[in-house]
Design a protein around this motif. Structure first.
Motif, PDB file in Angstrom:
ATOM      1  N   SER A   1       0.820  -1.207   0.000  1.00 37.87           N
ATOM      2  CA  SER A   1       0.000   0.000   0.000  1.00 37.87           C
ATOM      3  C   SER A   1       0.856   1.259   0.000  1.00 37.87           C
ATOM      4  O   SER A   1       0.577   2.217  -0.733  1.00 37.87           O
TER       5      SER A   1
ATOM      6  N   GLN B   1      -4.069   2.508   9.275  1.00 40.24           N
ATOM      7  CA  GLN B   1      -3.689   3.344   8.144  1.00 40.24           C
ATOM      8  C   GLN B   1      -3.122   4.688   8.577  1.00 40.24           C
ATOM      9  O   GLN B   1      -2.335   5.298   7.862  1.00 40.24           O
TER      10      GLN B   1
ATOM     11  N   TYR C   1       0.560   4.520   8.839  1.00 38.81           N
ATOM     12  CA  TYR C   1       1.312   4.408   7.581  1.00 38.81           C
ATOM     13  C   TYR C   1       2.145   5.659   7.321  1.00 38.81           C
ATOM     14  O   TYR C   1       3.246   5.596   6.769  1.00 38.81           O
TER      15      TYR C   1
ATOM     16  N   ASN D   1     -10.800  -1.869   5.777  1.00 43.50           N
ATOM     17  CA  ASN D   1      -9.801  -2.472   6.650  1.00 43.50           C
ATOM     18  C   ASN D   1      -9.279  -3.774   6.051  1.00 43.50           C
ATOM     19  O   ASN D   1      -8.097  -4.094   6.153  1.00 43.50           O
TER      20      ASN D   1
ATOM     21  N   CYS E   1      -7.162  -2.544   2.716  1.00 45.04           N
ATOM     22  CA  CYS E   1      -6.413  -1.286   2.722  1.00 45.04           C
ATOM     23  C   CYS E   1      -6.812  -0.490   1.471  1.00 45.04           C
ATOM     24  O   CYS E   1      -7.845  -0.744   0.859  1.00 45.04           O
TER      25      CYS E   1
ATOM     26  N   VAL F   1      -4.178  -8.132   3.067  1.00 46.52           N
ATOM     27  CA  VAL F   1      -4.049  -7.750   4.477  1.00 46.52           C
ATOM     28  C   VAL F   1      -4.077  -8.999   5.341  1.00 46.52           C
ATOM     29  O   VAL F   1      -3.267  -9.177   6.241  1.00 46.52           O
TER      30      VAL F   1
END
Length: 511
Positions: A171, A197, A200, A307, A310, A350
């Motif tokens: 991602s 996220q 990230y 979720n 992503c 994920v």
């Protein structure tokens, strides 16, 4: 696949000049990312002294702050897992530790439960110890888990989703490919760090050399102008609130400048004067809101993801289409079945199942290869832009067989400034009933009635709303009618207003 970003940030101290800041109402704390890396290493040593070993899981139940970030990075350095719990949705008690296999739980809430550690102690762990032994090197394979994230727990036992290092790497590489974050950028993050996220952008900063500022939702508007970020990560509800702030300021300034200039100046004063773009997703964004920010000189780009997947698609500079949620990112594939339901296949899923879930939960969502059935309805246009029409579960089938997709009708209602949210129900499979969350109290029932008339005039007869229930108070996270990402909780709204929804009177009704 390119080099693993996760392995880079656990094995090498940053050599660039990037910084991380923590913006609070009472001021801003800043340190270099090199210092952050060093302090995270000391916290990792401290966790090791406390008995945390590779494969163990530590929990974090606390508001955004330096301690949260240090714990997350320290766990990565130990190859331990983190479990982020959203404040207000979980209690720091022995049951939580046992239910989710937590070795230590760090919390900013008081607790006498064994294994619960005050999160403030993390700063003590980050102090230099003369007898600290060097950390052993760690390496993450694509299938290795770094963290477990949990649903908000509105009903039943919250299920978990373990995220793999490969999915995070994939991602972040895809996002970097289209946005090229680097030195000079400062990404502003205020949603809970328990949402993976949001972390990230810290990982991205460590690798790519840009700055990152961590705040909270409560402090976001007060600190934006002071921080002067270049990128803001926010959900649509945040930008709707920002739009109202800007419009209010612009009206006061319109006496001395044109309306357009007043809006642009008010937007700059709220967000600062360095914005490169605004990022939004996680919930549907109104077209009028997106247009407002574009015209105010703050380009805003909507994306799509879950979720379980992503980020999947994203509008971005050079590839943006109104009404769409963008083009499919590298590493993802969007599949649409004959009913229009979207599934997503990832080069690096994920995960392939939920953790701590009821029997059948995983099988309903995940295919054997990790393909995720999203439950969303949509289509890809001829240029590869994805358009979302709504949720398959939110298609109402009337007693005459007519299928009504509720999202476009709800969006029409929400296009009025008096309406923050609109959720449609059909209690007897005959008439549509809307529950409306007012933008402010007292609710502007005249504006709501006018919007109802305009909406009904633009749809087919079977799609017309027969009555509107105006909620007693706006939907919020605190009253349990919005998720942590500000999406309406349909089941909870139905339960809260069931009597009014089942009333047979037409028109506008206050709950």
């Amino acid at each position: 696949m390119p080099r693993s970003l996760i392995n880079d940030i656990v094995s090498e101290a940053p050599v660039h000049d990037g910084r991380i800041s923590f913006a609070r109402l009472d001021g801003t704390e800043t340190l270099t990312l090199a210092e952050l890396y060093e302090r995270a290493g000391r916290v990792a040593s401290g966790l090791r002294r406390m008995g945390v070993a590779p494969g163990d899981r530590i929990g974090i139940l606390a508001a955004n702050g330096l301690e949260w970030v240090l714990l997350d990075l320290a766990a990565l350095r130990l190859k331990a897992e983190t479990a982020g719990f959203e404040p207000g949705k979980f209690e720091p008690d022995a049951e939580l530790l046992a239910r989710y296999d937590i070795k230590l739980l760090f919390s900013d809430r008081p607790s006498d439960a064994p294994g619960v550690v005050p999160v403030a102690d993390v700063r003590l762990l980050s102090e230099k110890q003369d007898d600290d032994e060097p950390l052993l090197p760690v390496h993450y394979g694509p299938e290795d888990t770094t963290t477990v994230k949990f649903t908000s727990g509105s009903t039943g036992t919250p299920k978990g989703l373990a995220a793999t290092a490969g999915s995070i790497d994939s991602s972040l590489h895809a996002v970097q490919e289209i946005f090229e974050h680097g030195p000079g950028d400062d990404l502003f993050v205020f949603l809970p760090l328990s949402l993976l996220q949001q972390r990230y952008w810290i990982y991205s900063a460590l690798r790519h050399g840009h700055d990152v500022t961590i705040s909270t939702y409560e402090a976001a508007f007060a600190t934006l102008g002071r921080v002067r970020p270049t990128v803001v990560m926010g959900v649509p509800a945040f930008y709707e609130t920002a739009k109202r702030h800007i419009e209010s300021r612009a009206r006061r300034a319109a006496k001395t400048s044109s309306p357009e200039d007043a809006v642009r100046e008010a937007a700059r004063r709220l967000f600062g004067d360095r914005i490169r773009y605004l990022w939004t997703g996680s919930a549907p964004a109104r077209a009028a809101m997106l247009t407002f920010f574009d015209e105010a000189g703050l380009p805003i780009y909507e994306g799509y993801g879950l979720n379980e997947t992503c980020i999947v698609t994203k509008n971005h500079p050079g590839a943006s289409r109104a009404g769409s949620v963008g083009k499919v990112l590298t590493g993802k594939q969007v599949l649409i079945d004959e009913d229009g339901v979207i599934s997503v296949r990832s080069d690096h899923p994920v995960n392939r199942r939920y953790a701590y879930a009821a029997p059948g939960d995983s099988e309903r969502v995940f295919g054997e290869d990790g393909t995720v059935r999203t439950g969303d309805l949509g289509h890809l246009d001829e240029d590869g832009f994805l358009f979302i029409r709504g949720r398959a579960d939110d298609v109402i089938v009337l007693d005459n067989g007519k299928k009504v997709i509720v999202r476009p009708i709800e969006e029409q209602m929400k296009s009025d400034p008096a309406i923050a949210e609109c959720v449609l129900f059909c209690p007897a499979q005959t008439d549509l009933v809307a529950v409306v969350s007012p933008s402010a109290l007292p609710a502007d029932t005249e504006a709501i009635a006018a919007r109802l008339a305009r909406t009904n005039s633009s749809v087919e007869r079977d799609e017309q709303i027969r009555r509107v229930v105006v909620a007693q108070e706006p939907f919020s996270i605190d009253n349990g009618l919005l998720t942590s990402q500000f999406k309406p909780k349909r089941k909870q709204i139905l339960a809260a207003y069931e009597r009014e929804i089942n009333d047979t009177k037409e028109g506008i009704h206050a709950a």
